[in-house]
Scaffold this motif. Sequence first.
Motif, PDB file in Angstrom:
ATOM      1  N   ASP A 129      24.250  30.173  47.659  1.00 52.87           N
ATOM      2  CA  ASP A 129      24.572  31.463  48.257  1.00 52.87           C
ATOM      3  C   ASP A 129      26.003  31.813  47.852  1.00 52.87           C
ATOM      4  O   ASP A 129      26.671  31.052  47.153  1.00 52.87           O
ATOM      5  N   THR A 130      26.488  32.950  48.295  1.00 56.96           N
ATOM      6  CA  THR A 130      27.801  33.416  47.870  1.00 56.96           C
ATOM      7  C   THR A 130      28.645  33.836  49.067  1.00 56.96           C
ATOM      8  O   THR A 130      28.123  34.305  50.082  1.00 56.96           O
ATOM      9  N   TRP A 131      29.954  33.637  48.924  1.00 57.77           N
ATOM     10  CA  TRP A 131      30.895  34.075  49.959  1.00 57.77           C
ATOM     11  C   TRP A 131      31.429  35.473  49.693  1.00 57.77           C
ATOM     12  O   TRP A 131      31.844  36.166  50.615  1.00 57.77           O
ATOM     13  N   ASP A 132      31.445  35.864  48.434  1.00 56.21           N
ATOM     14  CA  ASP A 132      32.093  37.135  48.085  1.00 56.21           C
ATOM     15  C   ASP A 132      31.211  38.054  47.248  1.00 56.21           C
ATOM     16  O   ASP A 132      31.702  39.004  46.653  1.00 56.21           O
ATOM     17  N   TYR A 189      31.359  23.982  45.806  1.00 55.47           N
ATOM     18  CA  TYR A 189      30.899  24.371  47.136  1.00 55.47           C
ATOM     19  C   TYR A 189      32.068  24.454  48.113  1.00 55.47           C
ATOM     20  O   TYR A 189      32.996  23.648  48.066  1.00 55.47           O
ATOM     21  N   THR A 202      31.868  24.989  52.409  1.00 58.91           N
ATOM     22  CA  THR A 202      30.837  25.154  53.435  1.00 58.91           C
ATOM     23  C   THR A 202      31.276  26.013  54.612  1.00 58.91           C
ATOM     24  O   THR A 202      30.511  26.184  55.556  1.00 58.91           O
ATOM     25  N   THR A 203      32.503  26.532  54.562  1.00 61.95           N
ATOM     26  CA  THR A 203      32.934  27.546  55.533  1.00 61.95           C
ATOM     27  C   THR A 203      33.702  28.623  54.779  1.00 61.95           C
ATOM     28  O   THR A 203      34.238  28.378  53.696  1.00 61.95           O
ATOM     29  N   LYS A 204      33.767  29.801  55.389  1.00 57.87           N
ATOM     30  CA  LYS A 204      34.516  30.893  54.760  1.00 57.87           C
ATOM     31  C   LYS A 204      35.991  30.527  54.641  1.00 57.87           C
ATOM     32  O   LYS A 204      36.646  30.846  53.644  1.00 57.87           O
ATOM     33  N   ALA A 255      36.445  28.359  51.741  1.00 57.87           N
ATOM     34  CA  ALA A 255      36.268  29.145  50.518  1.00 57.87           C
ATOM     35  C   ALA A 255      37.563  29.875  50.177  1.00 57.87           C
ATOM     36  O   ALA A 255      37.984  29.915  49.015  1.00 57.87           O
ATOM     37  N   ASP A 256      38.203  30.446  51.189  1.00 58.07           N
ATOM     38  CA  ASP A 256      39.493  31.115  50.969  1.00 58.07           C
ATOM     39  C   ASP A 256      40.542  30.107  50.491  1.00 58.07           C
ATOM     40  O   ASP A 256      41.333  30.399  49.586  1.00 58.07           O
ATOM     41  N   LYS A 307      28.567  29.191  48.547  1.00 58.61           N
ATOM     42  CA  LYS A 307      28.040  28.709  49.818  1.00 58.61           C
ATOM     43  C   LYS A 307      26.752  27.928  49.532  1.00 58.61           C
ATOM     44  O   LYS A 307      25.981  28.320  48.656  1.00 58.61           O
TER      45      LYS A 307
END
Length: 468
Positions: free
Chosen positions: A123-126, A351, A353-355, A358-359, A376
Amino acid sequence: MTDYAARIRRLHELGPRNSATSAHRALIEDVAQDLTDLGYQVHRDPHSFERWEVSPENVALTVAGRAVKLSSAWPYSGETPPEGVTAPLVLLRGRRKKWANAAGKIAVVEMRNIDVPSSLLVDTWDGTYPFDSIANPVVGSELGGTDLAKACAAGVRAVIAVWRDLPDGAAHAQYLPFTRDYQGIPAVWAPESEADALVAAAEAGATATVVLAAERVPGATMDTLWAVSPGSGSDAHEAILVVTHSDGGNAVEENGHIGLLTLARDAAAAPHNRTIVFIYTAGHLRIPAVTSHGQATTAWLDAHPEMWSTGSPLHAVAGLAIEHLGAKHYDVDPATGTYGPTGKLEPELLYATTKELADLARATWNGVDPTGHPVKPGALIHLGEGEPLYDHRIPAIALVTGPLYLLAETNEDVVDIDLLTRQIDSFRRLQNHLAGPVASDSFGKVKLPNKLNKLVAAARALRHLIKA
């Protein structure tokens, strides 16, 4: 410790390090000594199981008297006597194979190196993905619909799996699939260059002989290593888990110990607020021998809840999983049709696993893409040894790059030292941040997919497989 090139040479010197082989155990002892030299108390979790192994010279196929080139053996499939098993061929097509139609015969099945859209696996965060699709024989071998246990139960004598859409060079010596238990039936992989001839021979019912003179070794042993660097701050009761694994077939799979040791050296050299636990997992290539669910690190988590679980004196608030560092890109040269290095770097699968992580990864990472491109986990799978951390809701960042040769037993020069160095330095910055004085609630909370998410994802994946 930081002579990364020397450590890669050591991997070439050892060669393939399948689970509990002498080469695998030698690397485990190398790492144990390195951790000891850094001042760590090294803990060991022993694993014992029946190892299956075969030498390439003991794998062969003849069809109607003609020797047929093979790519590899199917690991932990089964074995034949030295003279092999001889029977007529029969072709089985489709995902739901009628194994009863091959009873007493040798089944030929076609296995595609499926090109899977990234959106079906991650999946993707952005809203963006680091690459459009993934075509890797790890995926194809697992999703091809070949169940050797059912073939064995149906009385099939042997199975020949034929690669499609995978160049012969990439198919050579692939150790796939590696997640299944012992199957009790001999199986081999044939390259695409032999595919049409094998399919025609099977349709004609030609007689073939499969030789897979493998050996089963009871009581094979290997150790998972782990060591603790105590925190010195007010959050010393919180743990950061740093994970990699020890078994692999080449200098990319697995070289994560190079990063783990560098991070362990950093932790030994300077105080850090949180406790750091370094986990060097054995059994990634023999998951059924160490755990009944998840990746191999699951075995360590199950054995040591006091080191990570909520409510324990020491509980994990974040993790790092380090795998497949410095991977060069290999592919088919469209001009020559040959398989080999392209001069590029393999796109990273990073990966978070949290926003919040990711930031952090985007702000910290410097690998193939200087800004990083964290993804994600998908609803169905989290690839690599970061998966157990995700399943136990431990926020984590995990590198698990997937080149075509990832599970190939090769001594080729597949590591770019400059990239490996940048990736390790990125993990060092991440460890400094996670083990530092920042509040752990800034790492975010892991949200696992619910049943509906999984059902929708499974339906999308099934539709793609049917169309493929």
